[in-house]
Design a protein around this motif. Structure first.
Motif, PDB file in Angstrom:
ATOM      1  N   SER A  20       1.284   5.509  -0.400  1.00 40.01           N
ATOM      2  CA  SER A  20      -0.099   6.755  -0.621  1.00 40.01           C
ATOM      3  C   SER A  20       1.406   8.182  -1.462  1.00 40.01           C
ATOM      4  N   LYS A  36     -13.541   5.847   1.459  1.00 41.56           N
ATOM      5  CA  LYS A  36     -13.376   6.814   2.685  1.00 41.56           C
ATOM      6  C   LYS A  36     -14.160   6.312   2.967  1.00 41.56           C
ATOM      7  N   TYR A  90      -9.654   5.024   5.416  1.00 43.22           N
ATOM      8  CA  TYR A  90     -10.206   4.167   4.172  1.00 43.22           C
ATOM      9  C   TYR A  90     -10.207   2.412   4.721  1.00 43.22           C
ATOM     10  N   LEU A 148     -11.133   0.281  -0.134  1.00 41.06           N
ATOM     11  CA  LEU A 148     -10.542   2.139  -0.456  1.00 41.06           C
ATOM     12  C   LEU A 148     -11.403   3.134   0.104  1.00 41.06           C
ATOM     13  N   LEU A 150      -4.027   6.981  -2.250  1.00 44.43           N
ATOM     14  CA  LEU A 150      -4.028   6.170  -2.543  1.00 44.43           C
ATOM     15  C   LEU A 150      -3.593   4.678  -2.779  1.00 44.43           C
ATOM     16  N   ARG A 151      -3.025   4.262  -2.861  1.00 39.05           N
ATOM     17  CA  ARG A 151      -2.034   2.637  -3.827  1.00 39.05           C
ATOM     18  C   ARG A 151      -2.405   1.702  -2.985  1.00 39.05           C
ATOM     19  N   LYS A 152      -3.622   0.416  -4.113  1.00 39.08           N
ATOM     20  CA  LYS A 152      -2.730  -1.088  -3.475  1.00 39.08           C
ATOM     21  C   LYS A 152      -1.735  -0.983  -4.433  1.00 39.08           C
ATOM     22  N   GLN A 182      -4.904  -0.891  -7.451  1.00 40.49           N
ATOM     23  CA  GLN A 182      -6.007  -0.135  -7.164  1.00 40.49           C
ATOM     24  C   GLN A 182      -5.894   1.358  -6.648  1.00 40.49           C
ATOM     25  N   TYR A 223       0.828  -1.644  -0.014  1.00 40.51           N
ATOM     26  CA  TYR A 223      -0.173  -0.025   0.160  1.00 40.51           C
ATOM     27  C   TYR A 223       0.968   1.787   0.418  1.00 40.51           C
TER      28      TYR A 223
END
Length: 329
Positions: free
Chosen positions: A124, A185, A178, A183, A133-135, A145, A122
């Motif tokens: 940011s 919010k 989140y 993800l 914000l990412r996967k 994502q 993960y």
């Protein structure tokens, strides 16, 4: 500032900087020859050992402190105070690194936070109009994502606790929560006394937050209240450059702001016990379209609990490095 003028006594001690566990000569001047029946020395409400004219700096937490002295005399008492600094007893150990693997990394990811959870990375990212914000699949660099943040905020550190992702912003005095799975919010939260939002990690019970000062804050993950803090110190000074954070086995690993190094901080005392020199790592990075030598520095550290290795990268770097941290002989 010492606040002693209203009392007939003064604290007498050599210097204002001392080491943890150091025994320090201290006395109370008594120009009016009052009959003193007892003296108590304390810091942070904890009574310090005192014997043979020496007080022991027996403290768990280091940094800028107030020595409080309670003097009992003539059926009354007086309270004196003195600003002091309690530093680490030893200099930091020096560490280096060895690269285990190199992986691709998005050159449009201005990395601020990095953390593994169930094998997924993960991340940011920061900068206004680029914060997200990412996967991420760490082996391929593919973004699985992504949630883009409002263009007015500057994204900062993240951490994962209780199936939630907590994310900071830099100067907006607020963070976001989140849902880990999708993800989405869930909520916002406001900062308390902490100055800004920089790095974020957790010890399994509390959130741990840096703010650009010498303080690292501990937050209740349910109320988001800043319940306590430590101060980062060496054996010579109080240090205020902790940025991105990672907690591993009682230690906080912290990127040093705009430096190719990571501090290893004792999470209880604040003592900087080690410094990892990552010099030369940036030479292995290809400069991308967003490259700026003052901006694109080492930032981002994540520990992979199964592989027992650390992953580090930098802002807009094209590589993610898997490394072992080794004590320099």
């Amino acid at each position: 500032m010492d606040r002693q003028k209203a009392t007939p006594f003064k604290i007498k001690m050599a210097g204002k900087e001392f080491k943890q566990k150091e025994r320090v000569a201290v006395s109370i001047t008594n120009p009016q020859n009052k009959e003193i029946t007892g003296v108590r020395y304390a810091i942070d409400g904890k009574k310090l050992p005192f014997a043979d004219g020496m007080v022991t700096m027996d403290l768990e937490q280091l940094g800028n402190k107030t020595l409080t002295v309670t003097v009992n005399y003539d059926d009354t008492s007086a309270t004196l105070s003195k600003s002091i600094r309690v530093l680490a007893p030893y200099p930091p150990d020096i560490y280096t690194y060895e690269i285990v693997n190199e992986y691709p990394h998005d050159t449009n990811a201005y990395t601020q936070g990095l953390e593994f959870h169930d094998g997924i990375l993960y991340e940011s990212t920061g900068k206004r109009d680029r914060s997200s914000l990412r996967k991420v699949n760490f082996e391929t660099g593919k973004v699985l994502q992504k949630v883009d943040m409002d263009g007015t905020v500057f994204g900062e550190g993240i951490t994962i606790l209780n199936d939630k992702i907590f994310m900071l912003t830099w100067q907006s005095k607020k963070g976001f929560i989140y849902n880990l799975q999708d993800l989405q919010k869930l909520d916002n939260f406001q900062y308390g006394e902490s100055k800004e939002g920089w790095g974020l990690t957790n010890d399994g019970e509390q959130l741990i937050k840096s703010d650009g000062t010498e303080k690292i804050w501990f937050l209740n993950p349910e109320t988001l209240i800043e319940e306590s803090y430590i101060q980062t110190v060496t054996n010579k000074s109080v240090f205020n450059k902790a940025n991105e954070l990672e907690y591993v086995d009682g230690k906080i690993y912290a990127n040093v702001y705009q430096k190719p190094s990571i501090m290893i901080i004792d999470a209880t005392s604040g003592a900087i016990e080690g410094v990892v020199n990552f010099g030369g790592l940036d030479k292995k990075v290809t400069k991308g379209p967003n490259w700026n030598p003052t901006d694109n520095v080492l930032n981002g550290i994540a520990y992979h609990p199964d592989r027992k290795t650390f992953f580090v990268t930098g802002k807009d770097w094209d590589k993610l490095f898997e490394v072992n941290i080794l004590k320099k002989e």
